[in-house]
Motif scaffolding. Structure first.
Motif, PDB file in Angstrom:
ATOM      1  N   MET A  40       0.809  -1.211   0.000  1.00 51.60           N
ATOM      2  CA  MET A  40       0.000   0.000   0.000  1.00 51.60           C
ATOM      3  C   MET A  40       0.851   1.274   0.000  1.00 51.60           C
ATOM      4  N   ARG A  41       0.322   2.292  -0.658  1.00 51.36           N
ATOM      5  CA  ARG A  41       0.959   3.612  -0.645  1.00 51.36           C
ATOM      6  C   ARG A  41       0.512   4.361   0.608  1.00 51.36           C
ATOM      7  N   THR A  42       1.036   3.921   1.746  1.00 50.74           N
ATOM      8  CA  THR A  42       0.752   4.627   2.992  1.00 50.74           C
ATOM      9  C   THR A  42       1.631   5.861   3.080  1.00 50.74           C
ATOM     10  N   GLU A  43       1.382   6.692   4.067  1.00 48.53           N
ATOM     11  CA  GLU A  43       2.182   7.899   4.248  1.00 48.53           C
ATOM     12  C   GLU A  43       3.666   7.547   4.444  1.00 48.53           C
ATOM     13  N   ARG A  44       3.936   6.512   5.200  1.00 45.57           N
ATOM     14  CA  ARG A  44       5.329   6.125   5.427  1.00 45.57           C
ATOM     15  C   ARG A  44       5.991   5.643   4.139  1.00 45.57           C
ATOM     16  N   VAL A  45       5.257   4.860   3.360  1.00 47.04           N
ATOM     17  CA  VAL A  45       5.800   4.336   2.106  1.00 47.04           C
ATOM     18  C   VAL A  45       6.119   5.478   1.148  1.00 47.04           C
ATOM     19  N   VAL A  46       5.218   6.434   1.042  1.00 43.50           N
ATOM     20  CA  VAL A  46       5.428   7.582   0.158  1.00 43.50           C
ATOM     21  C   VAL A  46       6.640   8.388   0.606  1.00 43.50           C
ATOM     22  N   ASP A  47       6.726   8.677   1.894  1.00 38.47           N
ATOM     23  CA  ASP A  47       7.828   9.485   2.407  1.00 38.47           C
ATOM     24  C   ASP A  47       9.175   8.774   2.295  1.00 38.47           C
ATOM     25  N   ALA A  48       9.128   7.428   2.276  1.00 32.46           N
ATOM     26  CA  ALA A  48      10.364   6.659   2.149  1.00 32.46           C
ATOM     27  C   ALA A  48      10.807   6.534   0.688  1.00 32.46           C
ATOM     28  N   GLY A  49      10.003   7.063  -0.245  1.00 31.10           N
ATOM     29  CA  GLY A  49      10.380   7.049  -1.647  1.00 31.10           C
ATOM     30  C   GLY A  49       9.963   5.820  -2.417  1.00 31.10           C
ATOM     31  N   PHE A  50       9.038   5.026  -1.839  1.00 27.98           N
ATOM     32  CA  PHE A  50       8.628   3.786  -2.492  1.00 27.98           C
ATOM     33  C   PHE A  50       7.240   3.859  -3.125  1.00 27.98           C
ATOM     34  N   ALA A  51       6.734   5.072  -3.314  1.00 24.80           N
ATOM     35  CA  ALA A  51       5.375   5.221  -3.831  1.00 24.80           C
ATOM     36  C   ALA A  51       5.199   4.564  -5.195  1.00 24.80           C
ATOM     37  N   SER A  52       6.214   4.675  -6.046  1.00 22.13           N
ATOM     38  CA  SER A  52       6.090   4.112  -7.388  1.00 22.13           C
ATOM     39  C   SER A  52       6.080   2.594  -7.380  1.00 22.13           C
ATOM     40  N   ALA A  53       6.680   2.000  -6.347  1.00 19.92           N
ATOM     41  CA  ALA A  53       6.714   0.541  -6.266  1.00 19.92           C
ATOM     42  C   ALA A  53       5.458  -0.031  -5.610  1.00 19.92           C
ATOM     43  N   SER A  56      -3.531   1.854  -3.330  1.00 16.43           N
ATOM     44  CA  SER A  56      -3.789   2.882  -2.327  1.00 16.43           C
ATOM     45  C   SER A  56      -4.532   2.254  -1.154  1.00 16.43           C
ATOM     46  N   THR A  57      -4.641   2.999  -0.072  1.00 19.70           N
ATOM     47  CA  THR A  57      -5.384   2.496   1.082  1.00 19.70           C
ATOM     48  C   THR A  57      -6.889   2.511   0.835  1.00 19.70           C
ATOM     49  N   THR A  58      -7.326   3.145  -0.248  1.00 18.24           N
ATOM     50  CA  THR A  58      -8.739   3.085  -0.635  1.00 18.24           C
ATOM     51  C   THR A  58      -9.146   1.651  -0.952  1.00 18.24           C
ATOM     52  N   TYR A  59      -8.235   0.891  -1.521  1.00 21.57           N
ATOM     53  CA  TYR A  59      -8.518  -0.490  -1.955  1.00 21.57           C
ATOM     54  C   TYR A  59      -8.940  -1.356  -0.777  1.00 21.57           C
ATOM     55  N   ILE A  60      -8.177  -1.319   0.309  1.00 26.94           N
ATOM     56  CA  ILE A  60      -8.542  -2.119   1.471  1.00 26.94           C
ATOM     57  C   ILE A  60      -9.806  -1.574   2.130  1.00 26.94           C
ATOM     58  N   GLY A  61      -9.995  -0.246   2.074  1.00 30.16           N
ATOM     59  CA  GLY A  61     -11.224   0.326   2.609  1.00 30.16           C
ATOM     60  C   GLY A  61     -12.451  -0.211   1.891  1.00 30.16           C
ATOM     61  N   ARG A  62     -12.364  -0.305   0.570  1.00 32.47           N
ATOM     62  CA  ARG A  62     -13.486  -0.836  -0.197  1.00 32.47           C
ATOM     63  C   ARG A  62     -13.706  -2.324   0.059  1.00 32.47           C
ATOM     64  N   ALA A  63     -12.626  -3.042   0.363  1.00 33.44           N
ATOM     65  CA  ALA A  63     -12.775  -4.455   0.729  1.00 33.44           C
ATOM     66  C   ALA A  63     -13.567  -4.597   2.022  1.00 33.44           C
ATOM     67  N   VAL A  64     -13.271  -3.744   2.991  1.00 39.05           N
ATOM     68  CA  VAL A  64     -13.970  -3.808   4.274  1.00 39.05           C
ATOM     69  C   VAL A  64     -15.451  -3.470   4.106  1.00 39.05           C
TER      70      VAL A  64
END
Length: 265
Positions: free
Chosen positions: A201-214, A218-226
């Motif tokens: 997931m592209r969480t805030e930590r992942v984005v800030d660590a520079g891994f957004a492209s990998a 998004s966290t919307t995906y798991i939200g829609r699953a729930v």
């Protein structure tokens, strides 16, 4: 029936925030818990439970921020008492509390289990399986007041998979096994319990660590699953199982916010 009541344990950021927002879209009352507040944040992050709760309300639900350290029995009991007083039941409990992210664990450079310091074990097992268990245990009286309650425990992979980090593997598999056994003990109740596995997931930590492209989703995906699980009148067929968000996307025909259906790890 009145608006459904949800508790998102660990909702200040990451998957918890994405789930809380989706529940807001569904018009639910959402108790958003965590330790990061407008007065004092954690892990040198800016996100707070108040921000998440405001986002829930802006989307059509009602967000209620409650400070809670889910490794503290006192905090959990105080939280449950508040929900009991205000709403009298819990229809959905989502456990997103996990303290084992590599980028903020105590020091220790080794990746093999004999090279890791004991603090790594504590970080992964306390703010993780133990916090999940204590929260569910305390919430049981309110879950039993719901006509069909659902408990969702976030994990990272199914029992058939293996992580390259022994401590992390043990934490996730403990959550999976806990979910399975809980479902057995809850079989004669109206409560279902499911372990839910997102992808990268592209969480805030992942984005800030520079891994957004990998990151694949998004966290919307798991939200829609729930929210899809909550809307399923036959959700008990999943009780006790660990299921992938990606598989649920195909079953329930939902997508990520960009219209794609990212695959699991």
């Amino acid at each position: 029936m009145s608006k459904r009541i949800a508790l998102v344990a660990g909702g200040s950021r990451g998957a918890g925030r994405g789930i809380a927002y989706a529940l807001g879209d569904a018009g639910m009352i959402v108790y958003v818990t965590g330790r990061s507040t407008n007065e004092q944040t954690t892990d040198h992050r800016s996100e707070t439970i108040e921000e998440t709760a405001a986002g829930v309300t802006a989307r059509g639900g009602l967000g209620i921020p409650v400070v809670c350290d889910h490794t503290s029995l006192y905090d959990i009991d105080r939280l449950i008492q508040q929900i009991q007083h205000c709403d009298g039941r819990i229809d959905l409990l989502v456990n997103c509390v996990f303290g084992g992210s590599e980028n903020h664990l105590p020091s220790g450079t080794g990746r093999r289990f004999w090279e890791r310091p004991p603090e790594h074990w504590n970080a992964m097992m306390s703010a993780g399986p133990k916090a999940y268990l204590w929260t569910i245990r305390a919430a049981m009286p309110l879950l039993q007041q719901s006509p069909a309650a659902l408990v969702i425990n976030l994990t990272s992979f199914t029992p058939e998979q293996v992580s390259g980090n022994l401590y992390y593997d043990l934490a996730m598999q403990t959550i999976n096994r806990m979910t399975h056994v809980m479902a057995q003990e809850l079989a004669q109740t109206t409560i279902s319990v499911i372990a839910l596995c997102p992808g990268f997931m592209r969480t805030e930590r992942v984005v800030d660590a520079g891994f957004a492209s990998a990151a694949t989703e998004s966290t919307t995906y798991i939200g829609r699953a729930v929210t899809a699980l909550m809307a399923d009148e036959d959700v008990r067929r999943y009780s006790g199982q660990a299921v992938f968000v990606a598989d649920l996307a195909k079953t329930y025909q939902f997508t990520d916010q960009d219209g794609t259906q990212p695959l699991p790890f």
